[in-house]
Design a protein around this motif. Structure first.
Motif, PDB file in Angstrom:
ATOM      1  N   TRP A  50      61.363   6.946 -24.503  1.00  0.00           N
ATOM      2  CA  TRP A  50      61.656   7.570 -23.009  1.00  0.00           C
ATOM      3  C   TRP A  50      61.030   6.772 -21.831  1.00  0.00           C
ATOM      4  O   TRP A  50      61.666   6.496 -20.941  1.00  0.00           O
ATOM      5  N   GLN A 148      51.327  15.075 -16.829  1.00  0.00           N
ATOM      6  CA  GLN A 148      52.874  15.196 -16.081  1.00  0.00           C
ATOM      7  C   GLN A 148      52.393  15.055 -14.389  1.00  0.00           C
ATOM      8  O   GLN A 148      53.060  15.942 -13.671  1.00  0.00           O
ATOM      9  N   ASP A 174      63.674  13.764  -6.307  1.00  0.00           N
ATOM     10  CA  ASP A 174      64.589  13.732  -7.377  1.00  0.00           C
ATOM     11  C   ASP A 174      64.272  12.873  -8.604  1.00  0.00           C
ATOM     12  O   ASP A 174      64.390  13.590  -9.724  1.00  0.00           O
ATOM     13  N   PHE A 177      60.667  14.759 -10.135  1.00  0.00           N
ATOM     14  CA  PHE A 177      60.551  15.880 -10.761  1.00  0.00           C
ATOM     15  C   PHE A 177      61.836  16.352 -11.390  1.00  0.00           C
ATOM     16  O   PHE A 177      61.824  17.203 -12.548  1.00  0.00           O
ATOM     17  N   LYS A 178      62.893  15.865 -11.300  1.00  0.00           N
ATOM     18  CA  LYS A 178      64.170  16.067 -12.064  1.00  0.00           C
ATOM     19  C   LYS A 178      64.438  14.921 -13.060  1.00  0.00           C
ATOM     20  O   LYS A 178      64.864  15.149 -14.352  1.00  0.00           O
ATOM     21  N   ASN A 181      61.070  14.773 -15.009  1.00  0.00           N
ATOM     22  CA  ASN A 181      60.544  16.014 -15.469  1.00  0.00           C
ATOM     23  C   ASN A 181      59.174  16.042 -15.394  1.00  0.00           C
ATOM     24  O   ASN A 181      58.595  16.937 -16.292  1.00  0.00           O
ATOM     25  N   GLN A 183      55.532  17.538 -13.286  1.00  0.00           N
ATOM     26  CA  GLN A 183      55.112  18.695 -12.366  1.00  0.00           C
ATOM     27  C   GLN A 183      54.337  18.596 -11.251  1.00  0.00           C
ATOM     28  O   GLN A 183      54.423  19.496 -10.406  1.00  0.00           O
ATOM     29  N   ALA A 233      56.338  21.212  -8.888  1.00  0.00           N
ATOM     30  CA  ALA A 233      57.931  20.734  -8.905  1.00  0.00           C
ATOM     31  C   ALA A 233      58.569  21.874  -8.100  1.00  0.00           C
ATOM     32  O   ALA A 233      59.787  21.540  -7.744  1.00  0.00           O
TER      33      ALA A 233
END
Length: 253
Positions: A50, A148, A174, A177-178, A181, A183, A233
């Motif tokens: 990742w 996170q 963007d 948080f997206k 991912n 928090q 988030a």
């Protein structure tokens, strides 16, 4: 392909070293593909895979703003920022000194560019306008993969195009948080830096507490409070931020 040749009979450590070398050559997709092909099927390397995703090195842009990962080619700009006392006071007045030689700084920044989050727990971008002119820095520091969350640092020099700072922040929302991912974003603002605190509160951050006499100002030797403000988030995409986004993202100035 080249990365297939590199990987023949190599250990995971060899694969990761080779992937880092590919990133040093700005071959970001090849670096990811190498790790995905040879380590991606192993559960213990899932998080590491990742961290190799190209999104961490690609440009992020919207409206009149482009965020580019900081690297050696930005050394002269970074050096100029660190020599600007007003910028450093606003951005991070406890920032460490840079090496005297530009070449040494270039090496440090290139090493930073090739590193993964696990290596330094930071991500740094240069804030640029639509003509690629640099205006400041946007950083995530103290990145916690377990929790996170990350600390936000942002600094822009005077004269930046209208809306550039807000656009950079919304692009980051963007991504953080997206894309990641995660928090929570938080900031630690000196209590004498009212303009910065006002700016983050305008984008939805909430004051979470005050750390009294928490740091010693290197210029005045006085002790200052730090104000912590956080953004979750679910708060980052409020109606207010959506309206600002619609204006700045679709109508470059």
């Amino acid at each position: 392909m080249r990365f297939e040749l590199i990987a023949v009979n190599k250990s995971p450590a060899d694969i990761l070293l080779a992937s880092r070398q590919l990133r040093a050559e700005f071959k970001i997709r090849e670096s990811y593909d190498l790790v995905a092909q040879h380590l991606g099927g192993l559960n213990q390397y899932r998080n590491l895979l990742w961290q190799h995703q190209p999104m961490f090195w690609q440009d992020h842009r919207a409206g009149n703003c482009i965020l580019t990962r900081r690297k050696g080619a930005d050394a002269a700009f970074i050096q100029a920022l660190w020599q600007d006392k007003k910028f450093i006071k606003s951005f991070h007045r406890l920032a460490g000194k840079l090496p005297a030689k530009l070449a040494d700084l270039q090496t440090i920044l290139d090493n930073e560019f090739t590193s993964l989050i696990k290596d330094a727990s930071t991500l740094h971008w240069v804030i640029r306008d639509s003509n690629h002119k640099p205006w400041g820095i946007l950083s995530l520091t103290n990145i916690s993969l377990a929790h996170q969350r990350a600390e936000l640092l942002l600094g822009v020099i005077p004269g930046a195009p209208f809306g550039l700072t807000a656009t950079a922040m919304l692009i980051l929302f963007d991504f953080f948080f997206k894309g990641m991912n995660f928090q929570k974003l938080y900031t630690l603002t000196y209590d004498d830096n009212e303009s910065t605190l006002k700016g983050v509160l305008h984008l939805g951050f909430q004051i979470e507490g005050r750390l009294r006499n928490h740091v010693k100002d290197p210029e005045t030797s006085s002790f200052l409070d730090l104000i912590q403000a956080g953004l979750l988030a679910q708060e980052a995409f409020s109606p207010g931020n959506t309206r600002v986004r619609q204006k700045l993202f679709t109508n470059p100035i």
